[in-house]
Design an enzyme around this catalytic site. Structure first.
Site: not given
Ligand code: SAM
Length: 221
Positions: A64
């Site tokens: 992000s």
């Molecule tokens: N917090 C992260 C960072 O600091 O890099 C940013 C993450 S990215 C914007 C969103 C993440 O949510 C992705 O890696 C995606 O695979 C994960 N995601 C989406 N749906 C999910 C779920 N149901 N459970 C766990 N992770 C999930």
């Protein structure tokens, strides 16, 4: 004389931009000034690590934008010793910021490769985050309740299971909306005079996140 690296300088410049954008909480700014974001981005994007932008990570996901991380972290109001659950580990950067704030951090990622890669990076950087590869819309029941839950992917609605894993006084910060744009919601759990659980929702500004995919999120990308 202490030497200042290019990244130290760039991190300080980023902090100035975050302050100009309205981030006020000193401990959040200090955490961002401490975590080396360059460790959490792919080698080809390292030179952009301190631009105030989201960057690609593997599996078409993103780390992000620093402003988004700062904004959501500020709303989460983390205190040292708080038990915090993050949904969407991604690169591990947000989890590292939560550790710098003194939280006991649990983080769930649904994509196995990201779960493994973030585990290696967090360990190498010295952050003791407890990680799980699973559908985060179901939370992490074994360690509930949590003082804070932060969801870093966009959800079509409030996942009830996550709301139910909040401790009294706990806060759930989550982007809610359609697949193009989401509003940041903060749900706080309190008790009314009769001792019944009540939930207050505050709504903040709009952002764009990758979708939260799971049982209580989007059914597909
Ligand atoms: N917090 C992260 C960072 O600091 O890099 C940013 C993450 S990215 C914007 C969103 C993440 O949510 C992705 O890696 C995606 O695979 C994960 N995601 C989406 N749906 C999910 C779920 N149901 N459970 C766990 N992770 C999930």
């Amino acid at each position: 004389m202490m030497s200042v690296s290019l990244q130290d300088f760039q991190r300080k410049e980023l902090i100035k931009k975050l302050i100009e954008s309205g981030i006020k909480e000193k401990k959040v700014l200090d955490a961002i000034n401490t975590v080396k974001r360059e460790l959490f981005v792919s080698p080809e994007f390292k030179r952009f690590a301190y631009e105030n932008n989201a960057l690609p990570i593997s599996n078409s996901q993103t780390i992000s934008q620093p402003y988004t991380v700062a904004f959501m972290t500020e709303i989460l109001k983390v205190n040292p010793g708080d038990k915090i659950l993050e949904i969407g580990t991604g690169s591990g950067y947000q989890a590292a910021i939560l550790c710098e704030l003194g939280a006991d951090v649990y983080s769930v990622e649904r994509i196995e490769q990201l779960y493994k890669e973030s585990g290696i990076i967090l360990k190498k950087a010295g952050y003791g985050v407890k990680l799980k590869c699973s559908d985060g819309t179901k939370g992490w029941k074994e360690h509930a309740p949590y003082d804070g839950i932060i969801v870093t992917a966009g959800s079509p609605s409030l996942p009830e299971t996550l709301v139910n894993q909040l401790a009294l006084g706990g806060r759930l910060v989550i982007p809610v909306g359609d697949k193009h744009i989401q509003e940041i919601w903060c749900v706080t759990k309190e008790k009314d005079k009769k001792g019944k659980d009540t939930f207050t929702t505050d709504k903040y500004q709009y952002f764009k996140f990758v979708p939260l995919i799971g049982d209580e999120g989007w059914k597909n990308a």
